[in-house]
Design an enzyme around this catalytic site. Structure first.
Site, short mmCIF file in Angstrom:
data_model
loop_
_atom_site.label_atom_id
_atom_site.label_comp_id
_atom_site.label_asym_id
_atom_site.label_seq_id
_atom_site.Cartn_x
_atom_site.Cartn_y
_atom_site.Cartn_z
N CYS A 194 43.81 15.03 45.74
CA CYS A 194 42.55 15.72 45.50
C CYS A 194 41.41 14.77 45.86
O CYS A 194 41.54 13.55 45.77
CB CYS A 194 42.47 16.11 44.03
SG CYS A 194 40.89 16.79 43.55
N ASP A 241 31.96 35.79 24.44
CA ASP A 241 33.11 36.63 24.13
C ASP A 241 32.99 37.07 22.68
O ASP A 241 32.39 36.36 21.86
CB ASP A 241 34.39 35.83 24.37
CG ASP A 241 35.60 36.75 24.53
OD1 ASP A 241 35.47 37.97 24.29
OD2 ASP A 241 36.68 36.24 24.89
N ASP A 254 36.93 44.46 21.52
CA ASP A 254 38.05 45.31 21.92
C ASP A 254 39.28 45.03 21.06
O ASP A 254 39.24 44.19 20.17
CB ASP A 254 38.37 45.09 23.41
CG ASP A 254 38.78 43.67 23.71
OD1 ASP A 254 38.10 42.74 23.23
OD2 ASP A 254 39.79 43.47 24.41
N CYS A 304 38.33 15.00 44.42
CA CYS A 304 37.26 15.05 43.42
C CYS A 304 36.96 13.66 42.90
O CYS A 304 37.74 12.72 43.09
CB CYS A 304 37.60 16.02 42.29
SG CYS A 304 38.68 15.37 41.01
#
Lengths: 576, 576
Positions: free
Chosen positions: B272, B87, B121, B274
Site C-alpha cells: 500500500c 444513526d 427501524d 498510504c
C-alpha cells in the site's frame, strides 16, 4: 543467490552485492543525473529504496561529471549510499553513434565503484529477424570481449540477452551468454514490443530466457517498469526490473495505475493513497506549474510501481501469485491473452517449479484457473497415479482438492467411504506414485486421528512413527523409517537427492542438518518444491528425509541456501 | 439529487443536505464518540472527508453527552463541521433491550442538528423468513410513526429497507417505505450475509431495492465498508456506504486490501502507498503497542476504502465500471459468483440504465463480458434491428463494435462493402429500429466524409444538416429536421419525451434550452442514457432533439438536473 520464498515461477531471493544485501523482486528506478526529477536522497529517504540504477554512459560522456564520478566514486557522486546499478549506455549509443568502446565503459564502471555494472551489449530495434539475429551474435562477441576486459574487483556484472520476440534466438542468446560468468542476466525487452502491447511476446521471451538461463542467477527485465505487467513477469520468473518510465510518463502527464496509464486530462479522481494523491485534488494538480507537476506525478508513478512489487511479494508469500497475475491480466485484454498463452504453452514447465501446495486455498479467477500449473498437475497426478479423473473423497484433505473455492465445479469427487488406511495409502499414491501407498503403509499400520477434529494425524508401524499428515495441506511428511521404505518402493532416482562424496557433508546431514545447495551431487529433476525428498549418500545409502525447497531442475544450479529442509535422519531427528 | 456521470447501474450524484453539498458514491466512516480511534478532526484534515456518521443512540444513552450534544449541537460536539449522519441506534438496541422510543431518538436527532438522521427501524437477525418478514412489517409501522413524529426542520431522513436475502420481502419493504417522503433509502444488509460471504444475496438484495425504490433518491448500503465489495455494489446502484469496519478490523489486527483482508501475522509486506504503510515496516507495526497499532491499522483501512471509492468514481467517469467490478470480483470466488448471478438474472434491467456507449473501449475480462448489459444489448439490437447475428462491417465505427478489445472473438463481422448511404442507414437502423434508416435518410441525401480520416462526418438533405456521426462512438446525433422525420418514422412514444403543459417550459426548450427533470410529463421508458431523445410539447409537436442523460425509467423520478441535453431545436440550435 538464495531463494527465501516462492510461488508459481516467482521467487523472493536474497543476494549479496559487494557485501550489501539485496532482496528481489526488485524495482530499480533509473536516475538520470543530467535530468534529475526525483533525487537519490528522496529515493533513499522518502521511498526507502535500497538500490537504484543510473547510466554510466551519460556520466562518462560529460568530462566534468566523468572526472567527479571517478574521484568521488559513484555513491558520493549521486549522494546515494545504497546499491548502485550502472547501465552501460548501450541503448543510448545505439540510438546515436557508438562513440565509446566496451573497454572504456567497463573500465569506467569499475573505476567509479558501481555495485552492479552492465556489459556493453548490442540491442536491436526489433525490426526483423535478421537484425535481431545480428544483435544476438554481436552481443555474444561483446560478452567474450567483456570476459577478457573485466577485472575481478567485486563488482557484479550483468550480461544481456537478446532475441526479442524470436524464441529460438532468445534461446541461442541464452546459450551464448551462459558461457560467461555473469552475476545477473538482463533480458533486453524491445521497447517496440511494449509500445505495441505485445505482452504475449514479452512473456514468452521471458519464459524462454528463464528456462535457458542458470536458475541460480537473477533475471533482470531491462527497461520494464509498469504496474500492470509486474505480477505476470514475476510469475514467469523475472527478479529485477528497472525503468525511467515513472519519470518519462510524468513528463508526458501520464498517471500510472495498476489498471493502466491514464492521461491527466482523462482523470477526474486520484484513485491512490500515496502522499501526492492524498494531499492534492486533481484540479490543483492540473493547474500547477509544469515542473512541479512532473515531479509529483513521477513520485506518484514510483509509488504505484513499488506498491505493485510489494503486492506481488505478498502474493508469493501467500501462494497467490497466479491469482494476482490473473487479476492484473484483466487490466488489458492483451495481458489476459499473454497469461492464457503462457499457461497453455509453458504450463508444463511451471509444473516443475510451482510449489506442490500453497499456504492459501486455490481461488477460481476465470477459465485460466484450469490452466494453472498447480491445478493441472493435480489433475494429471489424479489420472496417472490414482487412475481416475474423479477424485476420491479421501483426497479432500489435500491441497487443492480440499482447499479451493470456485463458483464452478473444478474437481469432481466420488462419494465412496474410505477407511483410514485406504485414505493414507491414497495420499501416498497421489504423492509418490501408483501403488506406493500399499508398500509404504502395510496392513499392520496404525492410523492416529486427532480427537478434536477427527482428522488423520500420524501413521505408526510397530510403535515407530512413519509419517505425519500436515494439517495445512494434507501432505504426508515422512520419517526416516518411511523414507527407507519409500526408497525401496520407488525405482531409480525418483524423489532422491544424492550428496557429494564428502564425509563431512554426509555426517552433517545424517544428524539432521539441512541439505544446502552445494551439497548436492545429483537430484531427481522431477522433484517439485514442497515435495518429500529422500537424501542419499553418494554411494546410495538413505541418510535423511525432508522437504525440497528447490525444484529438482534447480538443484545443482542454486548453491546457496537450503535445498532440502531435513525432517528426520538416520542419526536422529531435528524436527520431531 | 442530480446525476452528474453514470456507468452500468452506478452514478456520480450531487445532492444538497442542509445547504451543504455532497457527492456520491460516498463512504461514511462511523465514528463512535465513546471509543474514538480516528478523530473527527483527522477525518476532516488528514482524510479530507466531507461527511461522517455517528450514532445518536450512543450519545443519547449517556446523560452527560446527551446534554452536551443538545446544547452545543452535534457539529461542535464532535468537532466536525462537515455533514453529520446520525444513526438511530436501532441495531444497538436490537442487540440489547429496546430502551428508547422512536419519538425520543427522532426528536434527539433533530435537536442536535444532525444533517441526516435515520428512522428507528427494526432490523432482523436474518434467521428465517418469518423473522425477516416481521422486521419488514414492523419497520413499515415505524415509518408511519416517523411520518407523524418528524418535524420539517431541514434535516434529511433515511428510511430503512428490510428483507435481507428474501427478494420478495425486499420488494415488499420498498413498496411500504416508498409511501413516505424519506430523502435517502438505507438497505439493511444483514451482517450474517456479509460474514458468510453471501455476496450473491447481498447483490440481489441491492438490485431488488434499486429497482423498487424511486430513482431520484440515494441508496445507502447500511454497514458495508470493504474495498472488495464496493465496485460491484456501486455498479448495482448503491450510492452511500457506511461502516465502522476500518476500526473494528484494526482492533482485530486485520489489514484491508482490495484483494481481501489479511491478518497481520500472515502479512509479510505492506502492499500500500498510504502514509502509514510507507513510513513503517511490517516488523515495526507488529512490535508496536496495541493502541498505536490499532490506530495506524484503522488509518490504513480507511485509506484502502477511500481509494476504492475514488477508483470506482474514476471507472464511472471512464465508462469502465463493469470492468472494475469484474477485476475486483476476482478477489474472491463468492464475489465472482455474485457478479455472474447479477448479470445473468438482472442484466436485462441494467440494459435500460447502462449508457448506450462509453468513453473507453469495451475490454474483455473473462466470460462475464458476454453477459454485460452493454454487450448483450448490442447483440440484441443487431438481431432485432438489423436481423442478423453477424455484424455488418459498416457498424465498425460504432461502440462497442469498433471499440472493443478481446483475446477471443466476441463479435463476428461480415466482409461486405457498404456504400456511405447504406452505412448511415445501418447506423440509423441499429440506433432507432429496423427500417428507420431508409426513412430518415432518403436517396437524395449527401454523405460528407472527413478528408483527413475518410470517416463519415455529416449527412445532409437538400442543403440542410440532418445528422452528425459522433467520432468517439459512431452514434448519430440528429438535427431538428431529422428529429421531425424520426418522430414520423417511428410509431407511438418510442424515443419521445413529452413536456409538461407549460408555455414557459416549451418556449425555453424550443429555443434550445436543456430539458430539466421536472419539465417531463412522460417519457418513453425504453430510452437508454446517451441515446437520442425527441422532445415534444404536451400536445405532441416536435420542439427539440438531444441526448438523453437519464434513462426513460428514471425520467419523472429525477427532477433535478438535465434529463435531455438539447442539441437542436425548432427555435434554433444551441450546439451548432
Amino acid at each position: 543467490m538464495e531463494i527465501r520464498e516462492r510461488d508459481a515461477g516467482g521467487r523472493i531471493c536474497r543476494l549479496n552485492v559487494k557485501g550489501k544485501r539485496l532482496t528481489t523482486p526488485l524495482f530499480l528506478p533509473v536516475y538520470n543525473p543530467s535530468k534529475p526529477i526525483i533525487t537519490p536522497r528522496e529515493f533513499k529517504e522518502e521511498f526507502k529504496l535500497e538500490a537504484i540504477m543510473t547510466n554510466a554512459y551519460i556520466i562518462y560522456r560529460n568530462l566534468e561529471s566523468r572526472r567527479r564520478a571517478i574521484s568521488e566514486g559513484i555513491h558520493r557522486f549521486l549522494g546515494f549510499d545504497g546499491i548502485v546499478f550502472t547501465d552501460s549506455g548501450a541503448y543510448q549509443m545505439f540510438r546515436g553513434k557508438l562513440d565509446v568502446s566496451q573497454e572504456e565503459i567497463v573500465r569506467f564502471q569499475e573505476s567509479i565503484g558501481s555495485d552492479v555494472g552492465v556489459m556493453l551489449d548490442v540491442p536491436s530495434k526489433h525490426e526483423n529477424r535478421i537484425e535481431v539475429y545480428e544483435s544476438v551474435l554481436a552481443t555474444a562477441r561483446r560478452a567474450k570481449e567483456w570476459y577478457t576486459i573485466r577485472r575481478g574487483n567485486g563488482i557484479a556484472w550483468e550480461g544481456a540477452i537478446q532475441g526479442g520476440g524470436y524464441e529460438d534466438l532468445v534461446e541461442l542468446s541464452c546459450r551464448y551468454m551462459s558461457r560467461y560468468p555473469f552475476d545477473i542476466y538482463a533480458v533486453g525487452v524491445p521497447p517496440r514490443l511494449w509500445k505495441e502491447y505485445r505482452f504475449t511476446e514479452i512473456a514468452s521471451q521471458g519464459v524462454v530466457a528463464v528456462r535457458n538461463l542458470p536458475a541460480g542467477k537473477p533475471r533482470h527485465a531491462f527497461g520494464i517498469g509498469h504496474p500492470i505487467a509486474i505480477p505476470l513477469l514475476i510469475a514467469i520468473g523475472y527478479d529485477i526490473f528497472d525503468s525511467a518510465s515513472y519519470a518519462l510518463y510524468a513528463e508526458d502527464d501520464r498517471y500510472m495505475t495498476e489498471y493502466g496509464t491514464k492521461k491527466l486530462d482523462r482523470l477526474e479522481y486520484l484513485p491512490c493513497s500515496c502522499s501526492v494523491c492524498r494531499n492534492l485534488s486533481i484540479e490543483e494538480l492540473r493547474c500547477m506549474d509544469r515542473g512541479e507537476r512532473v515531479k509529483l506525478l513521477a513520485k506518484h508513478n514510483l509509488y504505484a510501481i513499488l506498491r505493485e512489487v510489494e503486492l506481488t511479494k505478498q502474493a508469493i508469500h501467500e501462494g497467490k501469485l497466479w491469482e494476482l497475475a490473473a487479476i492484473r491480466a484483466r487490466s488489458h485484454p492483451a495481458l489476459l491473452k499473454a497469461l492464457y498463452s503462457t499457461l497453455v504453452r509453458y504450463g508444463r514447465y511451471y509444473e516443475r517449479l510451482d510449489p506442490i501446495a500453497k499456504r492459501s486455498a486455490l481461488l477460481y479467477t476465470g477459465c485460466e484457473t484450469v490452466l494453472r500449473p498447480d491445478y493441472r498437475r493435480a489433475v494429471r497426478r489424479l489420472e496417472a497415479r490414482l487412475k481416475t479423473s474423479i477424485a476420491p473423497r479421501a483426497l479432500r484433505v489435500m491441497w487443492p482438492f480440499g482447499q479451493h473455492e470456485s463458483p464452478v465445479e473444478i474437481f469432481r469427487f466420488d462419494d465412496r467411504d474410505y477407511d483410514d488406511l485406504e485414505t493414507v495409502r491414497m495420499l501416498a499414491d497421489y504423492q509418490f506414485g501408483y501403488g506406493v501407498g500399499i508398500k509404504l503403509f502395510p496392513d499392520n499400520c496404525t492410523v492416529e486421528k486427532s480427537r478434536r477434529t477427527g482428522r488423520i494425524r500420524r501413521i505408526w508401524l510397530e510403535g515407530k512413527l512413519l509419517a505425519t499428515v500436515r494439517p495445512r495441506d494434507g501432505f504426508l511428511l515422512l520419517q526416516i523409517s518411511a523414507a527407507i521404505r519409500l526408497a525401496e518402493a520407488i525405482p531409480g532416482r525418483r524423489y532422491k537427492v544424492r550428496l557429494i562424496p564428502s564425509s563431512k557433508v554426509e555426517e552433517r546431514v545424517a544428524i539432521g542438518g539441512d541439505v544446502l545447495g552445494w551439497y548436492i551431487l545429483e537430484a531427481d529433476p522431477l522433484i517439485v518444491p514442497g515435495e518429500v525428498a529422500v537424501v542419499l549418500s553418494s554411494r546410495g545409502k538413505v541418510l535423511a528425509v525432508g522437504e525440497a525447497l528447490l525444484s529438482g531442475i534447480e538443484m545443482g544450479d542454486i548453491n546457496k541456501g537450503v535445498a532440502v529442509k531435513i525432517r528426520d535422519s538416520v542419526g536422529g531427528s531435528s524436527h520431531a
